[in-house]
Design an enzyme around this catalytic site. Sequence first.
Site, PDB file in Angstrom:
ATOM      1  N   ASP A  77       0.854  -1.195   0.000  1.00 37.11           N
ATOM      2  CA  ASP A  77       0.000   0.000   0.000  1.00 37.11           C
ATOM      3  C   ASP A  77       0.890   1.245   0.000  1.00 37.11           C
ATOM      4  OD1 ASP A  77      -2.261  -1.578   0.225  1.00 37.11           O
ATOM      5  OD2 ASP A  77      -2.677  -1.072   2.305  1.00 37.11           O
ATOM      6  N   ARG A 124      -1.423  -0.862  -8.181  1.00 37.67           N
ATOM      7  CA  ARG A 124      -2.780  -0.444  -7.846  1.00 37.67           C
ATOM      8  C   ARG A 124      -2.772   1.076  -7.973  1.00 37.67           C
ATOM      9  NH1 ARG A 124      -3.920  -1.068  -1.965  1.00 37.67           N
ATOM     10  NH2 ARG A 124      -4.379  -3.250  -2.421  1.00 37.67           N
TER      11      ARG A 124
HETATM   12  C1  FAD Z   1      -8.836  -1.294  -3.104  1.00 39.99           C
HETATM   13  C2  FAD Z   1      -8.378   0.059  -2.643  1.00 39.99           C
HETATM   14  C3  FAD Z   1      -7.137   0.212  -2.072  1.00 39.99           C
HETATM   15  C4  FAD Z   1      -6.676   1.469  -1.674  1.00 39.99           C
HETATM   16  N1  FAD Z   1      -5.382   1.615  -1.232  1.00 39.99           N
HETATM   17  C5  FAD Z   1      -4.931   2.856  -0.969  1.00 39.99           C
HETATM   18  C6  FAD Z   1      -3.553   3.080  -0.661  1.00 39.99           C
HETATM   19  O1  FAD Z   1      -2.725   2.180  -0.629  1.00 39.99           O
HETATM   20  N2  FAD Z   1      -3.156   4.369  -0.392  1.00 39.99           N
HETATM   21  C7  FAD Z   1      -4.033   5.410  -0.434  1.00 39.99           C
HETATM   22  O2  FAD Z   1      -3.604   6.565  -0.235  1.00 39.99           O
HETATM   23  N3  FAD Z   1      -5.336   5.221  -0.713  1.00 39.99           N
HETATM   24  C8  FAD Z   1      -5.799   3.984  -0.982  1.00 39.99           C
HETATM   25  N4  FAD Z   1      -7.118   3.815  -1.295  1.00 39.99           N
HETATM   26  C9  FAD Z   1      -8.085   4.907  -1.053  1.00 39.99           C
HETATM   27  C10 FAD Z   1      -8.208   5.828  -2.235  1.00 39.99           C
HETATM   28  O3  FAD Z   1      -7.029   6.568  -2.394  1.00 39.99           O
HETATM   29  C11 FAD Z   1      -9.371   6.811  -2.041  1.00 39.99           C
HETATM   30  O4  FAD Z   1      -9.166   7.548  -0.899  1.00 39.99           O
HETATM   31  C12 FAD Z   1     -10.733   6.132  -1.928  1.00 39.99           C
HETATM   32  O5  FAD Z   1     -10.819   5.021  -2.745  1.00 39.99           O
HETATM   33  C13 FAD Z   1     -11.840   7.102  -2.347  1.00 39.99           C
HETATM   34  O6  FAD Z   1     -11.603   7.533  -3.643  1.00 39.99           O
HETATM   35  P1  FAD Z   1     -12.525   7.131  -4.890  1.00 39.99           P
HETATM   36  O7  FAD Z   1     -11.665   6.833  -6.049  1.00 39.99           O
HETATM   37  O8  FAD Z   1     -13.454   6.064  -4.487  1.00 39.99           O
HETATM   38  O9  FAD Z   1     -13.261   8.490  -5.244  1.00 39.99           O
HETATM   39  P2  FAD Z   1     -14.139   9.489  -4.375  1.00 39.99           P
HETATM   40  O10 FAD Z   1     -14.418  10.631  -5.278  1.00 39.99           O
HETATM   41  O11 FAD Z   1     -13.517   9.768  -3.050  1.00 39.99           O
HETATM   42  O12 FAD Z   1     -15.448   8.665  -4.109  1.00 39.99           O
HETATM   43  C14 FAD Z   1     -16.346   8.337  -5.161  1.00 39.99           C
HETATM   44  C15 FAD Z   1     -17.669   7.949  -4.534  1.00 39.99           C
HETATM   45  O13 FAD Z   1     -17.509   6.720  -3.821  1.00 39.99           O
HETATM   46  C16 FAD Z   1     -18.293   6.720  -2.652  1.00 39.99           C
HETATM   47  N5  FAD Z   1     -17.412   6.574  -1.488  1.00 39.99           N
HETATM   48  C17 FAD Z   1     -16.061   6.756  -1.454  1.00 39.99           C
HETATM   49  N6  FAD Z   1     -15.587   6.486  -0.226  1.00 39.99           N
HETATM   50  C18 FAD Z   1     -16.661   6.132   0.525  1.00 39.99           C
HETATM   51  C19 FAD Z   1     -16.825   5.713   1.879  1.00 39.99           C
HETATM   52  N7  FAD Z   1     -15.778   5.611   2.703  1.00 39.99           N
HETATM   53  N8  FAD Z   1     -18.051   5.421   2.325  1.00 39.99           N
HETATM   54  C20 FAD Z   1     -19.128   5.505   1.489  1.00 39.99           C
HETATM   55  N9  FAD Z   1     -19.047   5.884   0.188  1.00 39.99           N
HETATM   56  C21 FAD Z   1     -17.824   6.189  -0.272  1.00 39.99           C
HETATM   57  C22 FAD Z   1     -19.048   8.015  -2.629  1.00 39.99           C
HETATM   58  O14 FAD Z   1     -20.300   7.838  -3.236  1.00 39.99           O
HETATM   59  C23 FAD Z   1     -18.197   8.930  -3.478  1.00 39.99           C
HETATM   60  O15 FAD Z   1     -18.946   9.958  -4.024  1.00 39.99           O
HETATM   61  C24 FAD Z   1      -7.559   2.580  -1.767  1.00 39.99           C
HETATM   62  C25 FAD Z   1      -8.821   2.427  -2.335  1.00 39.99           C
HETATM   63  C26 FAD Z   1      -9.235   1.202  -2.791  1.00 39.99           C
HETATM   64  C27 FAD Z   1     -10.580   1.105  -3.450  1.00 39.99           C
END
Ligand code: FAD
Length: 297
Positions: free
Chosen positions: A125, A175
């Site tokens: 990560d 990722r």
């Molecule tokens: C499999 C995976 C691994 C990850 N690993 C890392 C990592 O190693 N390092 C790192 O910095 N980040 C990591 N992340 C987190 C990532 O960086 C984002 O912070 C997170 O995924 C939200 O971004 P988004 O692309 O979903 O877009 P966003 O614009 O944040 O969200 C899109 C939509 O998804 C929904 N949503 C998002 N989060 C939530 C929530 N918590 N509860 C309910 N609804 C929600 C909402 O409807 C939102 O409008 C990971 C995410 C995933 C999916």
Amino acid sequence: MTLLDRLIALTLPLVPKPIVRKVSSRYIAGETATDALRVAEGLNARGIHATMDILGEDIHQIDQAHRAQKAYMDLLDEIHRRKVDSNVSIKLSQFGLKIDKNVCVDLVDQLVGHARELNNFVRIDMEDSSCTSDTLQVYRELRGRHSNVGVVIQAYLRRTMADIATLEDLKPNYRLCKGVYIEPRKIAFRDMRIINLNYVAILERLFKNGSHVGIATHDEIIVWHAMRLIRELKLPPSAYEFQMLLGVDEELRDLIRAQGHNLRVYIPFGPDWYAYSVRRLRENPRLAGYVLKAMFK
Ligand SMILES: Cc1cc2nc3c(=O)[nH]c(=O)nc-3n(C[C@H](O)[C@H](O)[C@H](O)COP(=O)(O)OP(=O)(O)OC[C@H]3O[C@@H](n4cnc5c(N)ncnc54)[C@H](O)[C@@H]3O)c2cc1C
């Protein structure tokens, strides 16, 4: 997010821990490996792959890193024994990155070696920007000895496009996510429109370089762009997978699966749930409703 959601996100450290625990329970499989394995088996039965994360970061003593490695070794053994379709995700800070980098590299090296014996895979990560250079450097070092290791990159960082250029020779298994830590503007884009444009530009470059990409997002606009690129570049399913977090937008998860794409769900578990929960809650657009409901119940 409404103003109230944003206000609660800002004041989360003041929210009592039992309330945080209650509203974040959907994001965490439980406290034990057995809980996580059960969740993974349920997902596997629906054709979904898993990756497991033993929660815990920012350790203070190096023996905690040794304990983390042992826990991951045991987890890999259990995944193998129960024939669960899951790899593991680790944070280098939990393996002592900030205490002793050499020990950290040794511990992760042994873990990746053990995963290889079991025909499994370790994903590193990405943490906050104080870890980015070290994480990428450790990744490069490990790739000199192993192929079953991948890393995460973050579309919100201004440096990411340059980082992927320097790693291009390795064709890393990535990722790609937006990035979750709170970073200053000189390090990370703040405007979500730019983050999204950068995400799609990075994704296109990685696809064209032949990297395997875990498209980690719940943002349907990004999912739409990813599917467009997959179509235009005629990518086979072996070139990519979608990745989502446990407890987030299961409807979107089903829509992606229904179109025949591979999907992996990130399953965190363990007693150290607090830091992860706060990060997830801050992103929940209905945060205020959940917190207020839990407080008055
Ligand atoms: C499999 C995976 C691994 C990850 N690993 C890392 C990592 O190693 N390092 C790192 O910095 N980040 C990591 N992340 C987190 C990532 O960086 C984002 O912070 C997170 O995924 C939200 O971004 P988004 O692309 O979903 O877009 P966003 O614009 O944040 O969200 C899109 C939509 O998804 C929904 N949503 C998002 N989060 C939530 C929530 N918590 N509860 C309910 N609804 C929600 C909402 O409807 C939102 O409008 C990971 C995410 C995933 C999916």
